[in-house]
Design a protein around this motif. Sequence first.
Motif, mmCIF file in Angstrom:
data_model
loop_
_atom_site.group_PDB
_atom_site.id
_atom_site.type_symbol
_atom_site.label_atom_id
_atom_site.label_comp_id
_atom_site.label_asym_id
_atom_site.label_seq_id
_atom_site.Cartn_x
_atom_site.Cartn_y
_atom_site.Cartn_z
ATOM 1 N N LEU A 385 -48.753 34.387 -20.721
ATOM 2 C CA LEU A 385 -48.361 35.091 -19.642
ATOM 3 C C LEU A 385 -49.233 36.306 -19.557
ATOM 4 O O LEU A 385 -49.574 36.851 -18.674
ATOM 5 N N ILE A 386 -49.197 37.104 -20.896
ATOM 6 C CA ILE A 386 -50.116 38.410 -20.974
ATOM 7 C C ILE A 386 -51.680 38.060 -20.513
ATOM 8 O O ILE A 386 -52.407 38.923 -20.070
ATOM 9 N N ALA A 392 -56.401 38.068 -14.269
ATOM 10 C CA ALA A 392 -55.901 38.642 -13.038
ATOM 11 C C ALA A 392 -56.468 39.994 -12.908
ATOM 12 O O ALA A 392 -57.568 40.296 -11.913
ATOM 13 N N LEU A 393 -56.231 40.681 -13.821
ATOM 14 C CA LEU A 393 -56.833 42.098 -14.065
ATOM 15 C C LEU A 393 -58.258 42.211 -13.833
ATOM 16 O O LEU A 393 -59.065 42.782 -13.342
ATOM 17 N N ALA A 394 -59.009 41.589 -15.071
ATOM 18 C CA ALA A 394 -60.271 41.561 -15.340
ATOM 19 C C ALA A 394 -61.058 40.815 -13.988
ATOM 20 O O ALA A 394 -61.853 41.382 -13.478
ATOM 21 N N ALA A 395 -60.590 39.885 -13.215
ATOM 22 C CA ALA A 395 -61.208 39.282 -11.927
ATOM 23 C C ALA A 395 -61.285 40.371 -10.750
ATOM 24 O O ALA A 395 -61.891 40.284 -10.278
ATOM 25 N N THR A 396 -59.794 40.951 -10.698
ATOM 26 C CA THR A 396 -59.860 41.940 -9.558
ATOM 27 C C THR A 396 -60.855 43.035 -9.927
ATOM 28 O O THR A 396 -61.239 43.508 -8.887
ATOM 29 N N LEU A 458 -62.167 33.446 -10.790
ATOM 30 C CA LEU A 458 -61.399 34.428 -9.781
ATOM 31 C C LEU A 458 -62.171 35.555 -9.555
ATOM 32 O O LEU A 458 -62.046 36.147 -8.046
ATOM 33 N N ALA A 459 -63.032 35.947 -10.356
ATOM 34 C CA ALA A 459 -63.996 37.063 -9.867
ATOM 35 C C ALA A 459 -64.745 37.123 -8.625
ATOM 36 O O ALA A 459 -64.952 37.839 -7.833
ATOM 37 N N VAL A 518 -52.743 38.050 -5.299
ATOM 38 C CA VAL A 518 -53.174 36.721 -5.327
ATOM 39 C C VAL A 518 -53.854 36.285 -6.554
ATOM 40 O O VAL A 518 -53.523 35.258 -6.969
ATOM 41 N N ASN A 519 -54.514 36.882 -7.224
ATOM 42 C CA ASN A 519 -54.871 36.547 -8.571
ATOM 43 C C ASN A 519 -54.112 36.401 -9.568
ATOM 44 O O ASN A 519 -54.419 35.175 -10.375
ATOM 45 N N ILE A 520 -53.161 37.228 -9.757
ATOM 46 C CA ILE A 520 -52.044 36.660 -10.725
ATOM 47 C C ILE A 520 -51.528 34.954 -10.461
ATOM 48 O O ILE A 520 -51.339 34.284 -11.114
ATOM 49 N N ARG A 521 -51.213 34.842 -9.132
ATOM 50 C CA ARG A 521 -50.912 33.333 -8.874
ATOM 51 C C ARG A 521 -52.094 32.386 -8.772
ATOM 52 O O ARG A 521 -51.684 31.465 -9.700
ATOM 53 N N ALA A 522 -53.325 32.733 -8.708
ATOM 54 C CA ALA A 522 -54.313 32.001 -8.611
ATOM 55 C C ALA A 522 -54.654 31.646 -10.321
ATOM 56 O O ALA A 522 -55.105 30.410 -10.624
ATOM 57 N N ALA A 523 -54.426 32.701 -11.056
ATOM 58 C CA ALA A 523 -54.681 32.703 -12.459
ATOM 59 C C ALA A 523 -53.633 31.442 -12.996
ATOM 60 O O ALA A 523 -54.043 30.815 -13.986
#
Length: 576
Positions: A385-386, A392-396, A458-459, A518-523
């Motif tokens: 989960l981490i 998501a953080l890196a992609a955003t 995702l990026a 959005v990226n958390i869900r997509a990840a």
Amino acid sequence: MISVSVLAPERPRPAGQSEQPTIPRPSGTAIGVAAVLVAWVVASVWSVASLRLNIATFADSLGNAADFLSRALPLDFPPLAELAAMTGQTLAIVACATLLSVLLSVPVAVAAARNTTPGAPARWGARAIIVVARAIPDIVLAIVFLRLFGLGTLAGVLAMGIHSVGMVGKLYGDAIEDTAAGPRDALRAAGAGWAQQLTGAVFPQALPAFVATALHRFDINLRTSVLLGYVGVGGLGMELSMATRTMQYRRALALALFVLALCIAVELLSGAVRRALLGNQAPARRGPWRRFTRWLRRAENGWATGESASTTNDGGYRISPPWTARRIRGACYAAVTIVALVAAVRGADLELSRVGEGLATLPQTLGLFFPPASGGIWGELVDQLIVTVQIALAATFLGFLIALPIGAFAARNVAPSPEVARVFRMVIVTVRGIPDLILAILFIVVTGLGAQAGALALAVGTVGLFGKLIADSLEETDVRVQQAVSATGATRVQVFGAATLRQCAPALVAHLCYQLDVNIRAATLLGVVGAGGIGFYLINATRVLQFDVVTTIVLMVFAVVMAVEGIAMWLRRATS
């Protein structure tokens, strides 16, 4: 009566000391917003470093890309008849899912909107439905429905349709709240009931937003349908899944490129339809087309007869509106839409006969998912989960750094020329048309299985959505402020930083929070194909029939998403 006020004598200022302007201290809210943004930057940089997203990693992976291309060329497309059948089935599934989401979202939106809700309990209940529908991944819904109704298209339609209520219902509710109260008050004064007020005043005003949202959701569902093929939903996604699992790289790459072209084509087509329906068409060119457009405008006020829009030939008043060119065009669009939806329902092969059997086993199926359990791997689930949050953080973060200049050059009030703005708009449309799944597969080939592929995919996807949001926000800024700054002799860069970017800063913060959500869900979903994160454990738990572990993973992701949503709501209020 005379009142006398006694003023305290002004304290003499020391000689040579001039009056200095006081600098206002930042408020606690501003400090809090700055702290959250700094924490986001720190966490994002930490995520990029932890995932080893650097040039050295890419250089080491070039050999993998070259090896893959040597095995994937020449491309192996399916026979034209099979490709057409799979494409038709995919589009039918997507159309049925979008239709289902619209039918479910309209009553939910009416209950959720402040100006149409029957009461506070109905409003909060509708808002809860919207939140839950957005929080549950569509792939999890597909797993549940596949368990209930078996393999086929029905599970995909239900999964995408119900999940879409989270977005469509919210946007429909916002559109209803934005309608003017005057027409509805007039109908109420004439004795119209609640339902008549909705159909006669509220829905006609919100119809353009309804159509635009439905078309936008159709684009999203097309990309989602490819991912659902990995869990058994038919169409192009299932064929692509079979090709990748059996390592038929020539067929897989050919299908991936075809899906990419299909998504871009549908994106451009839906954009053209939105502009045509909403009247946002480009200016007419010179020549015969300009004369035709001028004639069409004249026909808007009375179709080919010159009669008034409100009176008849005998001087009486019309009860129904006249058949103007606009009404005829709208009727044609409606007829084409109905024919397409009927064909989609027939072509989707939904097998509704399974619904009764599936609902009869619903209690037993739900019993497989509850109570939640960890399957003895709780520590690994927390670690993954981490990793999902890191992806998501890196992609955003990376997507924001790339999307900011692209979005700036795509804005007409910032770009050096209209031609530059059009070129960058086309770049954004092209990037947005690439499904995240296709990007993940390509990056898996280059970097191998793991979180790096998911973050990079995702990026790139973030650049498409974020670039459009940035461009639209920049174009909505007040041009007069920019002109005032420019009149002082400031350069274009100074005007952009001091006026344009500063005005849309609150909108950028809101878009940033939305993109992270959005990226958390997509990840989570990309982990299904091996792009790292907790999604890999989600699909494995499904394959070994540990549905209670699936519930645990969904609840963990739901908790993270709700935490991000809470921070986003506070930031939106603080920066508004």
